[in-house]
Motif scaffolding. Sequence first.
Motif, PDB file in Angstrom:
ATOM      1  N   VAL A   1       0.664  -1.260  -0.128  1.00 25.41           N
ATOM      2  CA  VAL A   1      -0.144   0.037   0.122  1.00 25.41           C
ATOM      3  C   VAL A   1       0.893   1.183  -0.162  1.00 25.41           C
ATOM      4  CG1 VAL A   1      -1.833   1.417   1.311  1.00 25.41           C
ATOM      5  CG2 VAL A   1      -1.719  -1.214   1.127  1.00 25.41           C
ATOM      6  N   ASN A   2       0.580   2.109  -0.694  1.00 24.49           N
ATOM      7  CA  ASN A   2       1.268   3.538  -0.894  1.00 24.49           C
ATOM      8  C   ASN A   2       0.620   4.391   0.254  1.00 24.49           C
ATOM      9  OD1 ASN A   2       3.126   2.877  -2.806  1.00 24.49           O
ATOM     10  ND2 ASN A   2       2.000   3.979  -4.477  1.00 24.49           N
ATOM     11  N   ILE A   3       1.110   5.057   1.079  1.00 25.72           N
ATOM     12  CA  ILE A   3       0.537   5.796   2.273  1.00 25.72           C
ATOM     13  C   ILE A   3       1.371   7.102   2.383  1.00 25.72           C
ATOM     14  CG2 ILE A   3       0.228   5.772   4.798  1.00 25.72           C
ATOM     15  CD1 ILE A   3       0.850   2.799   4.843  1.00 25.72           C
ATOM     16  N   ASP A   4       0.279   8.173   2.497  1.00 25.27           N
ATOM     17  CA  ASP A   4       0.955   9.506   2.415  1.00 25.27           C
ATOM     18  C   ASP A   4      -0.024  10.198   3.638  1.00 25.27           C
ATOM     19  OD1 ASP A   4       1.332  12.219   2.092  1.00 25.27           O
ATOM     20  OD2 ASP A   4       0.545  12.379   0.287  1.00 25.27           O
ATOM     21  N   LYS A   5       0.903  10.393   4.616  1.00 27.17           N
ATOM     22  CA  LYS A   5       0.458  10.920   5.843  1.00 27.17           C
ATOM     23  C   LYS A   5       0.536  12.347   5.725  1.00 27.17           C
ATOM     24  CE  LYS A   5       3.568   8.912   8.577  1.00 27.17           C
ATOM     25  NZ  LYS A   5       4.292   8.578   9.711  1.00 27.17           N
ATOM     26  N   ARG A   6      -0.390  13.171   6.159  1.00 21.50           N
ATOM     27  CA  ARG A   6      -0.528  14.667   6.174  1.00 21.50           C
ATOM     28  C   ARG A   6      -0.910  15.100   7.340  1.00 21.50           C
ATOM     29  NH1 ARG A   6      -1.478  16.488   0.674  1.00 21.50           N
ATOM     30  NH2 ARG A   6      -0.674  15.060  -0.679  1.00 21.50           N
ATOM     31  N   PHE A   7      -0.220  16.313   7.749  1.00 25.82           N
ATOM     32  CA  PHE A   7      -0.219  17.119   9.029  1.00 25.82           C
ATOM     33  C   PHE A   7      -0.332  18.524   8.592  1.00 25.82           C
ATOM     34  CE2 PHE A   7       1.812  13.420  10.032  1.00 25.82           C
ATOM     35  CZ  PHE A   7       1.315  13.007  11.330  1.00 25.82           C
ATOM     36  N   VAL A   8      -1.486  19.223   9.147  1.00 19.26           N
ATOM     37  CA  VAL A   8      -1.905  20.693   8.739  1.00 19.26           C
ATOM     38  C   VAL A   8      -1.920  21.560   9.827  1.00 19.26           C
ATOM     39  CG1 VAL A   8      -3.550  21.887   7.561  1.00 19.26           C
ATOM     40  CG2 VAL A   8      -3.372  19.406   6.733  1.00 19.26           C
ATOM     41  N   MET A   9      -1.259  22.684   9.666  1.00 16.89           N
ATOM     42  CA  MET A   9      -1.615  23.714  10.928  1.00 16.89           C
ATOM     43  C   MET A   9      -1.993  24.942  10.224  1.00 16.89           C
ATOM     44  SD  MET A   9       1.271  25.429  13.317  1.00 16.89           S
ATOM     45  CE  MET A   9       1.516  23.885  14.548  1.00 16.89           C
ATOM     46  N   LEU A  10      -2.875  25.541  10.925  1.00 17.96           N
ATOM     47  CA  LEU A  10      -3.522  26.758  10.218  1.00 17.96           C
ATOM     48  C   LEU A  10      -3.269  28.017  11.176  1.00 17.96           C
ATOM     49  CD1 LEU A  10      -7.397  25.573   9.521  1.00 17.96           C
ATOM     50  CD2 LEU A  10      -5.279  25.517   8.065  1.00 17.96           C
ATOM     51  N   ARG A  11      -3.211  29.088  10.723  1.00 19.92           N
ATOM     52  CA  ARG A  11      -3.030  30.251  11.615  1.00 19.92           C
ATOM     53  C   ARG A  11      -4.183  30.323  12.574  1.00 19.92           C
ATOM     54  NH1 ARG A  11      -3.588  35.967  11.156  1.00 19.92           N
ATOM     55  NH2 ARG A  11      -5.082  35.587   9.413  1.00 19.92           N
ATOM     56  N   ASN A  12      -3.763  30.641  13.858  1.00 23.17           N
ATOM     57  CA  ASN A  12      -4.750  30.922  15.017  1.00 23.17           C
ATOM     58  C   ASN A  12      -5.295  29.749  15.358  1.00 23.17           C
ATOM     59  OD1 ASN A  12      -3.816  33.755  15.048  1.00 23.17           O
ATOM     60  ND2 ASN A  12      -5.490  34.356  13.631  1.00 23.17           N
ATOM     61  N   SER A  13      -5.083  28.453  14.952  1.00 24.86           N
ATOM     62  CA  SER A  13      -5.686  27.283  15.225  1.00 24.86           C
ATOM     63  C   SER A  13      -4.874  26.787  16.370  1.00 24.86           C
ATOM     64  CB  SER A  13      -5.759  26.538  14.083  1.00 24.86           C
ATOM     65  OG  SER A  13      -6.504  25.336  14.503  1.00 24.86           O
ATOM     66  N   SER A  14      -5.850  26.434  17.370  1.00 25.68           N
ATOM     67  CA  SER A  14      -5.334  25.720  18.567  1.00 25.68           C
ATOM     68  C   SER A  14      -5.391  24.214  18.516  1.00 25.68           C
ATOM     69  CB  SER A  14      -6.056  26.058  19.935  1.00 25.68           C
ATOM     70  OG  SER A  14      -5.540  25.427  21.156  1.00 25.68           O
ATOM     71  N   GLY A  15      -4.532  23.702  17.601  1.00 21.76           N
ATOM     72  CA  GLY A  15      -4.334  22.293  17.311  1.00 21.76           C
ATOM     73  C   GLY A  15      -4.127  22.016  15.816  1.00 21.76           C
ATOM     74  N   PHE A  16      -4.075  20.882  15.454  1.00 23.95           N
ATOM     75  CA  PHE A  16      -3.540  20.570  14.090  1.00 23.95           C
ATOM     76  C   PHE A  16      -4.246  19.419  13.503  1.00 23.95           C
ATOM     77  CE2 PHE A  16      -1.321  17.648  16.950  1.00 23.95           C
ATOM     78  CZ  PHE A  16      -1.252  16.704  16.475  1.00 23.95           C
ATOM     79  N   TYR A  17      -4.223  19.244  12.311  1.00 23.53           N
ATOM     80  CA  TYR A  17      -5.342  18.108  11.506  1.00 23.53           C
ATOM     81  C   TYR A  17      -4.206  17.166  11.046  1.00 23.53           C
ATOM     82  CZ  TYR A  17      -8.973  21.802  11.685  1.00 23.53           C
ATOM     83  OH  TYR A  17      -9.540  23.124  12.056  1.00 23.53           O
ATOM     84  N   SER A  18      -4.670  15.940  10.911  1.00 24.37           N
ATOM     85  CA  SER A  18      -3.906  14.847  10.385  1.00 24.37           C
ATOM     86  C   SER A  18      -4.973  14.128   9.684  1.00 24.37           C
ATOM     87  CB  SER A  18      -3.538  14.017  11.431  1.00 24.37           C
ATOM     88  OG  SER A  18      -2.457  13.030  10.695  1.00 24.37           O
TER      89      SER A  18
END
Length: 1289
Positions: free
Chosen positions: A754-771
Motif C-alpha cells: 500500500v502507498n501511504i501519504d500521511k498529512r499534517f496541517v497547521m492553520l494560523r490562529n488554530s489551537s491544534g492541528f489536523y491529520s
Amino acid sequence: MSSVKLQLHDKGNHVVMDNGIARVTLSKPDGIVTGIEYNGIDNLLEVLNEEVNRGYWDLVWGGAGTAGGFDVIKGTNFEVIMKNEEQIELSFTRKWDPSQEGKAVPLNIDKRFVMLRGSSGFYTYATYEHLKEWPAFSLAETRIAFKLRKEKFHYMAVTDDRQRFMPLPDDRLPDRGQALAYPEAVLLVNPLEPQFKGEVDDKYQYSCENKDITVHGWICTEQPSVGFWLITPSHEYRTGGPQKQNLTSHVGPTALSVFMSAHYTGEDLVPKFSEGEAWKKVFGPVFVYLNSSTDDDNDPLWLWQDAKSQMNVEAESWPYSFPASDDYVKTEQRGNVVGRLLVQDRYVDKDFIAANRGYIGLAVPGAAGSWQRECKEYQFWTRTDEEGFFYISGIRPGQYNLYAWIPGFIGDYKYDDIITITSGCYIYVEDLVYQPPRNGATLWEIGFPDRSAAEFYVPDPNPKYINKLYQNHPDRFRQYGLWERYAELYPDKDLVYVVGSSDYRKDWFYAQVTRKKDSKTYQGTTWQIKFELKNIDKNHSYTLRVAIASATFSELQIRVNDANASPLFTSGLIGRDNSIARHGIHGLYWLFNVEVAGSKLLEGENTLFLTQPRSTSPFQGLIIQTPDQLLNVAFCQNQTPEPESTQVLQLHYQDRYVVIENGIFQLTLSNPEGFVTGIRYNGIENVLAYTGKEYDRGYWDLVWNFPGKKAKKTKGTLDRIEATKMEVITQNDEQIELSFSRTWNTSSTTAVPVNIDKRFVMLRNSSGFYSYAIFERLQGWPAVELDNMRLVFKLNKDKFHYMAISDDRQRYMPLPDDRIPPRGQPLAYPEAVQLLDPIEPDFKGEVDDKYEYSMESKDIKVHGWISTNDSVGFWQITPSNEFRSAGPLKQFLGSHVGPTNLAIFHSTHYVGAELIMSFKNGEAWKKVFGPVFIYLNSFPKGVDPLLLWHEAKNQTTIEEEKWPYNFTASDDFPASDQRGSVSGRLLVRDRFISSEDIPANGSYVGLAVPGDVGSWQRECKGYQFWSKADENGSFSINNVRSGRYNLYAFAPGFIGDYHNDTVFDISPGSKISLGDLVYEPPRDGSTLWEIGVPDRSAAEFYIPDPNPSFVNKLYLNHSDKFRQYGLWERYSELYPDEDMVYNVDVDDYSKKWFFMQVTRKHANGGYNGTTWQIRFQFDDKMKNLTGNFKLRIALATSNVAELQVRVNDLSADPPLFTTEQIGRDNTIARHGIHGLYWLYNVNVPAASLHLGNNTIYLTQPLATSPFQGLMYDYIRLEYPDSINYITRS
C-alpha cells in the motif's frame, strides 16, 4: 422531608395548597394570595386588609393615548397544571382581547403558584406575553407584593447590616406622622412606640441593588418566632443590570419582589412596546420562604441566618427543574460562557491588568453600556475573580453581546461578536481585552471610577431628620434631606476644590445640587476645580473625562478659566434618576470626554468651572463620580502602545526533525518518518509521553497480513508507518501542510503493498492541528489483508489524569504503572486488570480495561484527556465518520489508560474476521482517512478545568460545521462543491400495527457501496454516509463523495433492514430527492407475543450488578452498566442449577431476561452450553389454526455460537432450526451490548403447538470458552398469515 402528602382543596371561590408545613389560600380565579397559615398562625398576611390587598402581582402601564394606570392582576381562568405526590402547580391566567383596548394592558398573563412536598414555603412566577398584532403600550413597573400582619411582624432585614425594628404603618398617618418633601418620607412625631420618635421613615431608604437582592423579609419576634422571606435565586429577569436599584421591604409590613421599575433611572428604563411588537418574558420564580424557631432560648433574629442559608440552597438549585411551563427554560436547555477579562492601559501598567472583580454579563445586542437601559429581555451577570476569570452559567438560548465594566477604570467594555447560546453549550472566549478611554497620562484625578459617589464627602444629616439605622453606617447617604446640607455647608459660595491640597473624601460634596433661595425658588451651582500647569503646549489639546454617577433633570456645563464664557462643553438636559431624593448614591452612568485646547490653558493656576444651571427643584443635580484630566498623547512617553505582535506560521528544520508553530502551540515531527515527537502548548514542554521512544508518542499504524498468514509476530503484522519522504505541500501565511509518504516497492515481500501519504496541517490562529492519510493500492499489486488502521497519541502520564469520552463517561483514571504486576493482576484476558496496589489508593480494587471505554462510531465526535493541574485539554475531534467502516453502530476504541488517545479508522473489534479488509491480487483501491482535528485547549487558573470538556464539544460543533474542510491540499479529499446530497422520507408499512404508513422517526438512513440487504455493517473498503430521520421520517444526507451507492436504512422499533436496489450515482453538485420511500419489515401475521425492543441492542434486558470484587466505579448506577467486567460469570450465580425460564404472560424482560446467553462454567473447569425456555399458553381460540406461525429472532451479537430452536420437545434432533456456528464479535468479553445484527425467521408449524402450555427451547450448545454466546435484540411469535390484519391493502 415531610411525609405529609400534598393536598389541594377546592373551596369554590378559593383554592388551598397544603403540604403539612404551610397552607396557602388563593382566590379563584383571581389568583390573589389571601391567606398563608404557618406554625400555628392562621394567617401571616394582614387580615384587616381586603383580600385583594394581601398578596398579589401588580403592574403599572400606559397605552397610546390612554392613561393606563395601576393594575392588580386578577386572573379570569384557573387551572390545575400539576398535582402529584411531589408538586402542585396552579395557573391563574388573564387573556387580553381587542375589545379591552385602552381599558386593560394588552398582555396575556399567566400567574403560577407552586408548592413542593416537604418545602417550607411556595414559589411564584408569571409569564407576560404581548402578541404581534396587539396595540402599543408601556410597562413602568411590575412586581409581587405581600402585606403582612402589622401586629406580628415588626423586625425587618434586607442585608446583614441593614435590619432593624420598624415603625408601624399607623405611625405614618397624620397626627402621628408629618409628611416631608414628598409623600414617601414621613417624620414620626408621635409614634406608637416612643423609641421611633423624631426618625424619618421612607421606603426608599431600604432600596437595594439588583445584585444584592437575594433574600429579605420580616420576623415576628414573639414566640413562636416566625420569618417571612422573599428569596430571589437569580436576577436574569430583572432589568437594568446588576447595579439597578429596586425597592425591597419597608413599613407595612410589606415585602416586595420588584421585577421591573423606573426607580433610580426614570423613563429610560420604562419598556415601550410598539404596535406589532411581539414579546414574552418569564418573571421569577421567587421563593416565599417561611421559617420558625420554637425554642424560647433561640434569638428570633437567628431566622435571618437560616433564611440566608436557604437562599444559598435555592441559588444552587437554579435554574429550577420543577416549573411546568415550557416558557421556563431548564438547566439542560441553557448554555454557559467562560473566559477571562483583562485591561490594557499602558499609562497604568505596561502589562495587561487582570480585571479584578469586574462586572461582566450577557444582554441583548446593543451599544457599549446599553445593558443599563435594557428592560425587555433577560440579562446574565457575574463578577470576575482576582485574575479576571469569569463563568456565566445557566444562560437562556438566544443571541447576546458580552458587556463589562471594571471598578478602577472608566467606560464600558463590549465584546463585538454576537454570542449565540444554544442548549447545553459551553462557550470559551479567549482572553478579552478592554482598553478604557485614554489619550495620555493622568495629570490629576478626583474620586475613584466605580460608578458611585460613595467615596466623596457625605455629610451628617440634620439631627431633626435621622434614620437611626444609618448613623455611623457605611450607607450614610441613605439619610433624609442631605441635599439641604449643601447650602448649609456653602451658604455664600459654591464648592472650590484645589488639586494637590484638597481631599475629595472631605472637600468634594457627593452631589452637585441646587441652592435654595427662598421657600419656593432655587438657583443653580458652579463648582470650581483649581490646578497648576507648567510647560503648556498651546498647539495641542488636553482631554477632560467626567463620569457622572447620576443625573436628575440637570445639565453639566464646563468652562475653562472664564466663568462667564460660553461653555466649552454642555451635556444638555440629562437624567430622570431622582437618586438625590431617593437616597441613592448612583443611578444611570454617563461618561463625557471633553477636549480642552492648550490655548485655553495658562501657565500656573487654572480653573475649571462645572455649572449645573437647572434649578426648579431641590432634587435637580448631578452626582459626579470622577472627573479627571489627561495630558494629550503627544506629551506622554509610550503614549501609543505598540500593537500586539501577530503570530505567523513558522516552519523550522532541526537535525532529524521538522517543527511547525503558529504562536499557540508547536508541533515537532521526525523527518522523514512523520512521527509526532513533541507538542508544546501553554507552558507544557511536551504534552506527549516524552520519556518513551520517539516513535511511540504520536503515530499512524496498521495491522496487516498476507492472505493465509495467521502468525502476528513478524515486522509485517504491526506496522508503525514510517515514511521515507517528507515534502512541504503548502506553506503560506494561513496554512502549512506537510506530507510524509511511503511508496511500496514491488520487489518487497515484507512490507504491506500500500502507498501511504500521511498529512499534517497547521492553520494560523488554530489551537491544534489536523491529520489525514491517503492509502492507495495500484492495479496488479499482490493480495493483502488489513485488520486495523489508526492514529495514536500517548500523552504525558505525569500530566493527564482525567479522561472524557462523553457527558456521562468521564473520570479520573489510573496510571499505566497500576496495571503492571504486582500493582495490577491480569484477569481473564490481558486487557482486563484488577488494580491491587495502585499509586492512587482511590482506584484500589477496580478493574481497568480499555474495552470498557469503547464507543459507537456515531458517538465518536470528541474524546480525550485533561491535565487538571495545568488546565490543559488534549482532544481528538472527528467531524465526520464517512471514512470509518461498518456504519454508525460499529464500535471502536477511543481513549484509555496510558494516557492514550486513539483515532481508529478501521478495526475488526466487535465484528471479527468478517470485517477484515481483504484485497485480491491485482485489486486497486484508494481511501482517505480523516482529517481528524487534534485540539488543544486551556483555561486560566480559577476556572474548573473539567469545563474544558464542554469547550471541546463546542469546538466539535465548529469543526462539524466546517466539514468538508476546504483547506486540505490533496486532490483526493473533495471539497463541498465536489460532493452531492440525497434527501427523502422514509415510512414504515406494517398493517398489523397501523392502517397508515408510519414515519420512520429516528431511523438511520445511509449510503454505502452497492450490496445486499444489511451489507453495510460488513462493508469496510468504501465510504459511508449516514443520517437520522426526523419525527416525520424525513432525512437529508449531505456532503456525499462522488460515487455509486445503494441506500440502506434500519428503523428502531422494527426488525430487519431497508435496502433500495437502485444504484445512485453521486456527482459533484448533485441533489437527489427520493420522495417517500416505504420499508415493509418482515411480517406474516399479528403478534402473539414479543420479548424486548427491536433496536439492535440488548440494553433493555436484565443486566446484573457486577461482582463487588470487579467493579469500575464509573459504571455504578450508570445507564451503561453492561460495561462492567465479568458479567458473563453472573449468569451461573443467578442460575446455579437450571437455566433461565421466561413466561411471556407474567415475566418482565427488563427484570427476568438475562441480557446474554452465555456458557455455564462447571466444577472441573470446563463449560456447558445453555438452554433457555420461553413458555406461553394457547387457549381454545387457537385450536383451529393451521399453517405456520412465524418466530422472528433478532440477535444483537454472536460470538462463536450457535442458536438451536426446538418447540415443545427438548430432545428433538435435528432441532426445528439452527443457525450453525455464527459470529466472532467477542462482544461479551469486551463489555459490549451489541455487535453484528442477525435476523432469523423460523416457521413453527401450528401442529407443533398445543392448547394450554407451550415451550420454545433456545439452545446455545457451543462451549469451550466463557465468552461464547448470544445477545438477543428481539423475539416475536406471529400468528399465521390468515388472521388479524388491521386492514388489507
